[in-house]
Design an enzyme around this catalytic site. Structure first.
Site, PDB file in Angstrom:
ATOM      1  N   HIS A  16     122.120 -10.223  57.533  1.00 56.97           N
ATOM      2  CA  HIS A  16     120.889 -11.011  57.402  1.00 56.97           C
ATOM      3  C   HIS A  16     121.202 -12.429  56.917  1.00 56.97           C
ATOM      4  O   HIS A  16     120.640 -13.418  57.399  1.00 56.97           O
ATOM      5  CB  HIS A  16     119.954 -10.270  56.430  1.00 56.97           C
ATOM      6  CG  HIS A  16     118.739 -11.050  56.052  1.00 56.97           C
ATOM      7  ND1 HIS A  16     118.603 -11.666  54.831  1.00 56.97           N
ATOM      8  CD2 HIS A  16     117.596 -11.320  56.733  1.00 56.97           C
ATOM      9  CE1 HIS A  16     117.430 -12.274  54.776  1.00 56.97           C
ATOM     10  NE2 HIS A  16     116.795 -12.081  55.915  1.00 56.97           N
ATOM     11  N   GLU A  29     122.542 -14.440  59.710  1.00 59.72           N
ATOM     12  CA  GLU A  29     121.439 -14.854  60.606  1.00 59.72           C
ATOM     13  C   GLU A  29     120.802 -16.150  60.084  1.00 59.72           C
ATOM     14  O   GLU A  29     120.610 -17.110  60.843  1.00 59.72           O
ATOM     15  CB  GLU A  29     120.412 -13.718  60.686  1.00 59.72           C
ATOM     16  CG  GLU A  29     119.126 -14.070  61.407  1.00 59.72           C
ATOM     17  CD  GLU A  29     117.894 -13.752  60.564  1.00 59.72           C
ATOM     18  OE1 GLU A  29     117.146 -14.698  60.261  1.00 59.72           O
ATOM     19  OE2 GLU A  29     117.692 -12.578  60.191  1.00 59.72           O
ATOM     20  N   HIS A  30     120.480 -16.175  58.795  1.00 58.90           N
ATOM     21  CA  HIS A  30     119.894 -17.401  58.234  1.00 58.90           C
ATOM     22  C   HIS A  30     120.819 -18.595  58.444  1.00 58.90           C
ATOM     23  O   HIS A  30     120.381 -19.668  58.820  1.00 58.90           O
ATOM     24  CB  HIS A  30     119.669 -17.238  56.722  1.00 58.90           C
ATOM     25  CG  HIS A  30     118.336 -16.653  56.366  1.00 58.90           C
ATOM     26  ND1 HIS A  30     117.434 -17.292  55.556  1.00 58.90           N
ATOM     27  CD2 HIS A  30     117.749 -15.484  56.721  1.00 58.90           C
ATOM     28  CE1 HIS A  30     116.351 -16.538  55.402  1.00 58.90           C
ATOM     29  NE2 HIS A  30     116.525 -15.427  56.094  1.00 58.90           N
ATOM     30  N   GLU A  69     113.160 -14.253  49.280  1.00 58.03           N
ATOM     31  CA  GLU A  69     112.775 -13.278  50.304  1.00 58.03           C
ATOM     32  C   GLU A  69     112.946 -11.856  49.739  1.00 58.03           C
ATOM     33  O   GLU A  69     112.085 -10.998  49.915  1.00 58.03           O
ATOM     34  CB  GLU A  69     113.646 -13.487  51.558  1.00 58.03           C
ATOM     35  CG  GLU A  69     113.148 -12.697  52.757  1.00 58.03           C
ATOM     36  CD  GLU A  69     113.997 -12.907  54.014  1.00 58.03           C
ATOM     37  OE1 GLU A  69     114.922 -13.745  53.995  1.00 58.03           O
ATOM     38  OE2 GLU A  69     113.737 -12.210  55.009  1.00 58.03           O
TER      39      GLU A  69
END
Lengths: 428, 429
Positions: free
Chosen positions: B68, B71-72, B143
Site C-alpha cells: 500500500h 502504491e502511494h 489513513e
C-alpha cells in the site's frame, strides 16, 4: 430534451440512451420539506417498497424480484434545499439481455406502480407489522450514523447550522418523529403525498415503454390532485460569531468539519461559479486543499470541500491528528484567503474545469447517475450535463475570487478523542 | 502481435487479449457508443505478498503495509506527481491496494491516449527518496487512524485474525503506524523490482476505442525493464487446519454491536474457481438473501437490520464466506445461520429459491457489462484469480442445486469465527 406534461403537476422525461442493457425508471415526488411531515413522509418509500397489495409479504416480493433477473425496485427519501424528494425506482435488464422470452422489464415496471399506488393496507391504515419493521430499520439507521464518524460529523454540523429549520434534520426525520409514526399516520401521509406532490417520471433507456406516461396518469385518477408549491430554498444568515462545537469520543483520529454560508441559491446558471470555486478549493487532487493541507503539510489523508447548491452552503471536512486540528483549520482558512486575494493561476482554474467537464460527460455512461442528475434539479427545463458544461466553461478567475469572498465561516464542529486510551478485550 | 479474441456466444460479448513479450497481459474490451474510457494498470501484488525467498534461499519478511505504501509513492515520479499530470488532461485518477493486487486507474471522456501515456509512464518510473518516504508516513499514518475508527473495518480484520493462524490475508492492508515506520526507500525499490515485473502485471481497458490502435500505442510506449526479474513469487506461511479463535471482540464507539461471522473451510487458503464462486454466491443468497426464509426470520425477530450483508470474500489464495451486520444478539444470528445450513443439508435445497437467485445472479452480473469500470473490475478479478470471465457466466447457467449443496459443508460450528465490536459505553456498566 423537454418535459412532457402528463397531468396536473405531473411531468415525464425520457432520456434516450442506447448504451445499456437495462431500462431505468424513476417516479420522483417533490414536496415542501416541513418539520411536521419530514419523518412520516420519509418512511413512506421504505414501507411502500417492502410490500404491496399483490405481494403483501416482503419475502414473496423479494422472491419475485429475484425471479425477474434481480430487478431493483425500491424507494428512498432525500432532501434538496427546502424540498423533500421521495424517489421510487425500477431498474431491470431488458428482455433481449436474458436467455428466456419473459417480459421482465414490463413486469418490473408494473411492480413499481403497484408499490406506489396499490399498497398493502387495511381499514385506512398500513399494516402494523410492515410499519413496525420499517420503523425499526429507520431508527437503527439513525442510531447507527455514529458508526461512521465522518458521516456523523457531517450530520451534526448540518443540524447545528440549520437548527431552526427542517433542513437541519436528517433525511429520515428525527428519531422521535419516526418512533411516533403509526399505520394510520402513514396512510394519511400517503394520501396527502400522492395528492399534493409535484411528480416527475424519468425514463433512461433505449425506448420509452409503450403507454408508460398514460399509465401513470391513470393511476393518479383516483386522487384529488392539489399540487403544493415547490419554492427555492432560503439561505441561512451566518452566525455573527463562529459557533464552535466539540464532542469527545472513543476515537483515535479527530474529525474537523467547517461550515461556510453564502446567500446565493438557485439554479445552475446562478450557482455554477460556486461549484467551480469549491472544486478548485477542495475538489480533486489538483485542488488547493489537497495540494497543501494533505501533500505539502501531511496533515490529513482526506481534506475536501463540498458545496450544497440548493441551500447555499459549503462543508470542508478532514480527518486529522488531534494535536494538528488547529493547524489544519488555520491552513484551510489560509487557502481560502489566498483565493480571495487572487492567489490562483489560470491553470488552477483550467484544471478544475477540465476535471468537472470530464466527469460530467462520464455521467452519460451511468443510468443511476443520470437519473440522480435530473431528479436533483427542480426546473421547468431540464439542464443536461452538456448544458451545464457550457455554463461552467464561462466561469472566470474573477468569478472564482468573487465566490471565495461570498463564503462566511459559520460553524466549526470537531470530534476529539477521550483522554483515556482504547483497550481490546481479547476474549476467547 | 498475437491478438486473441475471446468470445462468449452465451452472453454475446467479446474482448481482446494479448500477451506482450515481457509477459504483460493486455485486455481490451470495446464499448461502442460509450463516452468514457476506464483503464487499470495493475500488478498481482497486494498485502498478502508479505514475504519472499531471495536468490540465496533466505526468506525475506517485509514490513506490513508496504504494498500500500508503494502504491502511494509510485504516484510521484522524478518529474512530478501523476495527479499533476492528470490535472492537465482532466481525467479522474486513483489507485488502490487490496489483499492480492495493486491497481492504478483512470477514467476519462477525452484525451484517452494522453491519459494512457501518463499511466504507462508513471507506473514504470519508480522514484523513492528518504524525504518523500518520510512525507508519506504522515499521510498514511492518518489513513491508518481513519481505519482504526471504522468499526466495519475493525470487525472484519478481527474475524480474519480469528480464522487464520498465519495466512497473511489477516494483515491490515495499510499496516500499522509502527510497521510503516520501518519502510525505507531501499525496501520500496526491492519490492518494486520484484513485484512490478511486467510478467506479474496486467492492463485492462474498457471504452469506445480501436483495439488495434490501442495495442500499438501500448507496445510503443511501454517502458521495458533493463533486467527483467521474471520471479515475482511470494511465499505464504503454512496455514494449519482449523480456526485460531472462535470468538473475538473489542469495544468501539458504536450504537449497537457489530458482528462479522466467517467460516473456514478446507479451501480457505486456496484460490476458488469459477464454479466454486458461483455456487457459493448462490448458496449465500439462498441462506440469507432478501428472498430467503432465514432473512425474514432475522428481520421479524429484530435480530438484524439493513446493515446485514454477506459475501464470498475471496481472492488469490483465500476464500471465506462471511456474514456481517449489527445485532443485539450476534450469537443468535450465528446459531440461526448454522441451523438453516443444517436444514438444507438434511432436507435439500428449495428448487424455486435456487432458480430465483440463480436468475438474480445472472441479471445482476450481465448488468455489469453496462459500466466500463465494472467491466475492467471483472477482467481484473478474473486475471488475478486466474479464471476465465466468460466461464463464470457459463457457470451461472450450468450450475445445479447439487453444486450449490456441495458448498454447505463449510457452515459448521467448528469452522465458525464470530467477531463482535461492542459499544464502548458498556465499559462503564
Amino acid at each position: 430534451m423537454k418535459y412532457v406534461n402528463i397531468a396536473n403537476g405531473v411531468k415525464g422525461l425520457f432520456i434516450e440512451n442506447n448504451r445499456f442493457s437495462t431500462t431505468h425508471i424513476s417516479v420522483n415526488l417533490y414536496l415542501p420539506l416541513k418539520n411536521e411531515t419530514i419523518a412520516v413522509n420519509a418512511l413512506l418509500p421504505y414501507v411502500l417498497s417492502s410490500c404491496c397489495k399483490e405481494y403483501p409479504d416482503f419475502s414473496a416480493l423479494n422472491l419475485r424480484l429475484s425471479e425477474l433477473y434481480g430487478a431493483d425496485v425500491g424507494g428512498i427519501a432525500d432532501k434538496i434545499g427546502d424540498t423533500q424528494l421521495l424517489k421510487f425506482f425500477s431498474f431491470c435488464v431488458e428482455d433481449d439481455a436474458i436467455p428466456e422470452a419473459v417480459p421482465v422489464a414490463e413486469q418490473a415496471c408494473d411492480l413499481l406502480f403497484s408499490m406506489i399506488f396499490e399498497p398493502s393496507t387495511k381499514n385506512g391504515s398500513f399494516l402494523d407489522a410492515d410499519v413496525e419493521r420499517e420503523r425499526r430499520l429507520t431508527l437503527e439507521k439513525i442510531e447507527g450514523i455514529i458508526n461512521d464518524k465522518r458521516a456523523y460529523a457531517i450530520s451534526r454540523i448540518t443540524k447545528e447550522m440549520y437548527k431552526d429549520e427542517a433542513f437541519g434534520q436528517l433525511k429520515t426525520g428525527s428519531y422521535d418523529a419516526v418512533a411516533a409514526t403509526t399505520g394510520k399516520s402513514l396512510f394519511a401521509a400517503w394520501q396527502e403525498v400522492i395528492s399534493t406532490a409535484e411528480i416527475v417520471i424519468q425514463v433512461i433507456g433505449k425506448k420509452l415503454p409503450d403507454g408508460l406516461f398514460n399509465r401513470l396518469a391513470e393511476k393518479l385518477q383516483g386522487f384529488e390532485r392539489r399540487v403544493a408549491e415547490i419554492k427555492t430554498a432560503t439561505p441561512k444568515k451566518p452566525n455573527a460569531t463562529v459557533n464552535r462545537i466539540e464532542e469527545k469520543m472513543d476515537v483515535s483520529q479527530g474529525k474537523l468539519v467547517m461550515g461556510f454560508c453564502t446567500d446565493v441559491v438557485g439554479g445552475d446558471k446562478e450557482t455554477a461559479f460556486l461549484a467551480v470555486f469549491a472544486d478548485l478549493f477542495g475538489g480533486g487532487p489538483y485542488s488547493k486543499l489537497f495540494k497543501n493541507v494533505r501533500e505539502k503539510y501531511s496533515l490529513c489523508y482526506y481534506c475536501a470541500a463540498r458545496p450544497n447548491r440548493s441551500k447555499g452552503f459549503m462543508l470542508v471536512d478532514c480527518g486529522v491528528e488531534p494535536k494538528n486540528a488547529e493547524r489544519a483549520e488555520a491552513e484551510i482558512l489560509n487557502q481560502l484567503e489566498d483565493i480571495k486575494k487572487g492567489d490562483l493561476t489560470a491553470e488552477d482554474l483550467a484544471a478544475s474545469i477540465r476535471s468537472l467537464k470530464d466527469s460530467l460527460i462520464c455521467l452519460n455512461d451511468s443510468q443511476a447517475a443520470l437519473d440522480n442528475w435530473y431528479s436533483m434539479r427542480i426546473s421547468d427545463d431540464p439542464v443536461s450535463p452538456e448544458d451545464y458544461i457550457s455554463i461552467i466553461e464561462k466561469v472566470t478567475i474573477e468569478d472564482v475570487i468573487k465566490a471565495a469572498g461570498l463564503y462566511t465561516l459559520d460553524t466549526v464542529y470537531k470530534i476529539m478523542p477521550l483522554a483515556k486510551s482504547r483497550e481490546s478485550e481479547g476474549e476467547n | 502481435m498475437n491478438k486473441q479474441i475471446v468470445k462468449s456466444a452465451l452472453i454475446n460479448k467479446e474482448y481482446i487479449v494479448n500477451e506482450h513479450p515481457s509477459g504483460l497481459k493486455i485486455m481490451l474490451y470495446p464499448m461502442k457508443g460509450f463516452s468514457s474510457n476506464y483503464a487499470i494498470f495493475g500488478t498481482k501484488y497486494g498485502a498478502v505478498d508479505n514475504a519472499y525467498v531471495n536468490e540465496k534461499g533466505e526468506t525475506v519478511n517485509l514490513p506490513e503495509g508496504i504494498a500500500h505504501f508503494l502504491e502511494h509513492k509510485l504516484f510521484e515520479s522524478e518529474d512530478g506527481d501523476a495527479f499533476a499530470k492528470y490535472a492537465k488532461t482532466g481525467a479522474y485518477s486513483n489507485a488502490y491496494t487490496s489483499f492480492d493486487r495493486t491497481c492504478y486507474l483512470f477514467s476519462c471522456s477525452n484525451r484517452f491516449y494522453d491519459n494512457l501515456k501518463i499511466l504507462l509512464d508513471f507506473v514504470r518510473s519508480p522514484y523513492f527518496t528518504e524525504a518523500t518516504v518520510n512525507k508519506e508516513q504522515g499521510i498514511i499514518g492518518q489513513e491508518i487512524r481513519m481505519y482504526d475508527d471504522m468499526p466495519g473495518w475493525v470487525v472484519m480484520f478481527n474475524m480474519l485474525a480469528g480464522i487464520f493462524h498465519n495466512h497473511p490475508v489477516k494483515i491490515d492492508i495499510a499496516g500499522t503506524v509502527e510497521s510503516i515506520a520501518k519502510i525505507t526507500y531501499n525496501t520500496l525499490y526491492d519490492c518494486y523490482n520484484r513485484f512490478y515485473d511486467l510478467s506479474n502485471m496486467f492492463i485492462a481497458l474498457a471504452g469506445d476505442f480501436n483495439t488495434d490502435e490501442v495495442l500499438d500505442f501500448i507496445y510503443n510506449n511501454l517502458k521495458l525493464p533493463e533486467n527483467p526479474v521474471k520471479d515475482s513469487s511470494s511465499v505464504f506461511p503454512n496455514e494449519p487446519k482449523g480456526v485460531k479463535e472462535h470468538f473475538v471482540s473489542c469495544k468501539l464507539d458504536v450504537a449497537k454491536p457489530l458482528f462479522c461471522l466467517g467460516f473456514k473451510g478446507e479451501n480457505a487458503a486456496e484460490t476458488p474457481n469459477e464454479m466454486q464462486i458461483v455456487s457459493m454466491e448462490i448458496l449465500l443468497k439462498m441462506l440469507a438473501g432478501s428472498a430467503s426464509p432465514l432473512y425474514k426470520e432475522l428481520l421479524q425477530s429484530s435480530l438484524v437490520n439493513e446493515e446485514f450483508s454477506f459475501e464470498y470474500f475471496n481472492g488469490r489464495g483465500f476464500a471465506v464466506p462471511i456474514f456481517e451486520g449489527e445485532s443485539d444478539n450476534p450469537q443468535r444470528v450465528m446459531e440461526l445461520i448454522l441451523s438453516k445450513a443444517q436444514e438444507y443439508r438434511e432436507k435439500g435445497l428449495d428448487e424455486r429459491l435456487f432458480e430465483a437467485v440463480r436468475r438474480e445472479l445472472y441479471g445482476r452480473s450481465i448488468r455489469r457489462f453496462d459500466v466500463a469500470e465494472s467491466v475492467v473490475s471483472m477482467l481484473t478479478d478474473a486475471t488475478v484469480l486466474g479464471y476465465d470471465l466468460f466461464k463464470y457466466f457459463e457457470a451461472i447457467t450450468t450450475v445445479t442445486p447439487a453444486d450449490v449443496a456441495e458448498q454447505l459443508s463449510v457452515f459448521l460450528a467448528e469452522n465458525a469465527v464470530l467477531s463482535v465490536v461492542n459499544p464502548a459505553s458498556d465499559k462503564e456498566a
